[in-house]
Design an enzyme around this catalytic site. Sequence first.
Site, short mmCIF file in Angstrom:
data_model
loop_
_atom_site.label_atom_id
_atom_site.label_comp_id
_atom_site.label_asym_id
_atom_site.label_seq_id
_atom_site.Cartn_x
_atom_site.Cartn_y
_atom_site.Cartn_z
N PRO A 89 0.86 -1.25 -0.05
CA PRO A 89 0.01 -0.04 -0.20
C PRO A 89 0.83 1.19 0.06
CG PRO A 89 0.11 -0.93 2.15
CD PRO A 89 0.85 -2.00 1.36
N LEU A 159 -3.29 -8.76 -14.59
CA LEU A 159 -4.77 -9.03 -14.60
C LEU A 159 -5.51 -7.79 -14.06
CD1 LEU A 159 -6.04 -9.70 -11.49
CD2 LEU A 159 -4.91 -11.60 -11.68
N GLU A 161 -9.35 -6.62 -12.26
CA GLU A 161 -10.45 -7.46 -11.54
C GLU A 161 -11.70 -7.39 -12.40
OE1 GLU A 161 -10.77 -5.98 -7.63
OE2 GLU A 161 -8.48 -5.89 -7.41
N CYS A 272 -4.89 -0.04 -7.27
CA CYS A 272 -3.70 0.15 -7.87
C CYS A 272 -3.25 1.41 -8.60
CB CYS A 272 -3.26 -1.23 -8.62
SG CYS A 272 -3.37 -2.77 -7.71
N ARG A 447 -21.31 6.65 -15.37
CA ARG A 447 -20.75 5.58 -16.06
C ARG A 447 -21.15 5.62 -17.39
NH1 ARG A 447 -16.15 3.27 -13.76
NH2 ARG A 447 -16.62 3.13 -11.47
#
Length: 469
Positions: A89, A159, A161, A272, A447
């Site tokens: 973190p 990858l 999620e 991230c 969105r």
Amino acid sequence: MVKICCIGAGYVGGPTMAVIAFKCPAIEVAVVDIAFARIAAWNSDQLPIYEPGLEDIVKQCRGKNLFFSTEVEKHVSEADIIFVSVNTPTKTRGLGAGKAADLTYWESAARMIADVSKNDKIVVEKSTVPVKTAEAIEKILMHNSKGVKYQILSNPEFLAEGTAIEDLFNPDRVLIGGRDTPDGQKAIQALKEVYAQWVPKDRIICTNLWSAELSKLAANAFLAQRISSVNAMSALCEATGADVTQVSHAVGKDTRIGPKFLNASVGFGGSCFQKDILNLVYICECNGLQEVASYWKQVIRVNDYQKNRFVNRVVSSMFNTVSGKKIAILGFAFKKDTGDTRETPAIDVCKGLLGDNAHLSIYDPQVTEDQIRKDLSMNKFDWDNPIHLQPMSPTVIKHLNVVWDVYEATKGAHGLCLLTEWDEFKTLNFKRIYDNMEKPAFVFDGRNTVNVQKLRDIGFIVYSIGKPL
Ligand code: NAD
Ligand code: UGA
């Protein structure tokens, strides 16, 4: 039989190792963690993370060549290859606080490996780490080596999620960095052979350690930069009458730019992007590269601007106050198909609205009430350091309601904010929602998932990112 041990049974360690076990029946894979509850969940019918396709693979391999365990030292000492996939973190205190990566968890894993190892090991950096971390890890391992030889490899994970299994089955590339020595090259080869069981060899890229470490930070920075670029354009679209979806489409048709990752949104979230860019900024600053640091810092600034802009739009549209008004929040996860809420833009939007005294009714198909309340009571960056959990403020307790149904969330609301692009939101009965809301009824689509014209025809006042008002 080659034995692999992965330290850290999280969003990366769990799915990555499940896929290795699935694709390589001749390899025994143990995933270990100090979090008892997490390991218990991996061994149960209710896996600790929601990821399409994951459950099926775990069920096929668990107990055969895939094991989840809290016996960290035992599995580490037995393994030939040790992946370290612990959390890294952002530091919350001390030197570099708010920017630098906190390597406490990594260092403690490395010290433990050094303590318990009796035979030579390949240690693989799976976590995203600052460039040059391998050098520090090498020092820790060698210092306590007792004659054991270690080879450190950098094998960052790419990858995303929600599509983790798909990404792991069919990666754009696998990156392996190692030392340019005979032993280093031998270690690269050993790891390459694992991936080569299912990944075409031309997609397995081998580099030196520092290129592999830096490529991971660079890839996340480039991806996040695309989103901040399109989000910056969305503000200009709103000011000029252009439509950001049309602009993205037109821009993305250029094969040099490409169509992916150009969806304007309320802002990017996830554990991230922000963490890794802040880390990159810190590394640049430490190397005296101020201009480079401020270039990348701007990607985060635009993301914060986008989240603020959204909150300001809600409040200003609703006659400059949301005090005492019910607002429905549809979606809390940082993207669809995951229950992960780390750094989700919904946290900033909800905090902004609660700060203006709104009453929130939140619905997300994969996020629990407990998680939402925890998220809204934590300070920035504390989500990965739960020790710093703040007592919940009276406003968060009182003005917050978490429900398991969209129609319940929107009943009697003055406005609704769509914050995650869950597929189920595309087929909602908006006429029913409208009939049960206060009027004028507002929709704020963070969105760009709703059909603006259709909703306006029903009677809603609609704000959609980067669309003509
Ligand atoms: P996570 O928090 O889900 O999992 C990390 C796990 O490590 C936790 O369960 C924790 O208990 C465990 N752990 C910490 N210290 C330990 C120790 N000393 N011994 C044993 N277990 C220990 O984190 P994550 O999302 O899986 O991310 C892990 C790393 O992978 C990070 O560096 C992240 O940047 C990187 N990464 C994440 C993603 C993603 O999509 N989440 C993708 C690519 C890379
Ligand atoms: C991202 C990267 O895509 C992975 O390659 C990387 O391995 C991972 O970070 C990591 O290092 O952790 P992830 O955060 O899981 O994966 O999900 P993304 O699909 O990248 O989405 C991140 C955020 O950007 C989400 O909030 C998403 O909604 C948002 N986004 C994405 C947009 O706003 N617009 C887009 O066009 C794409």
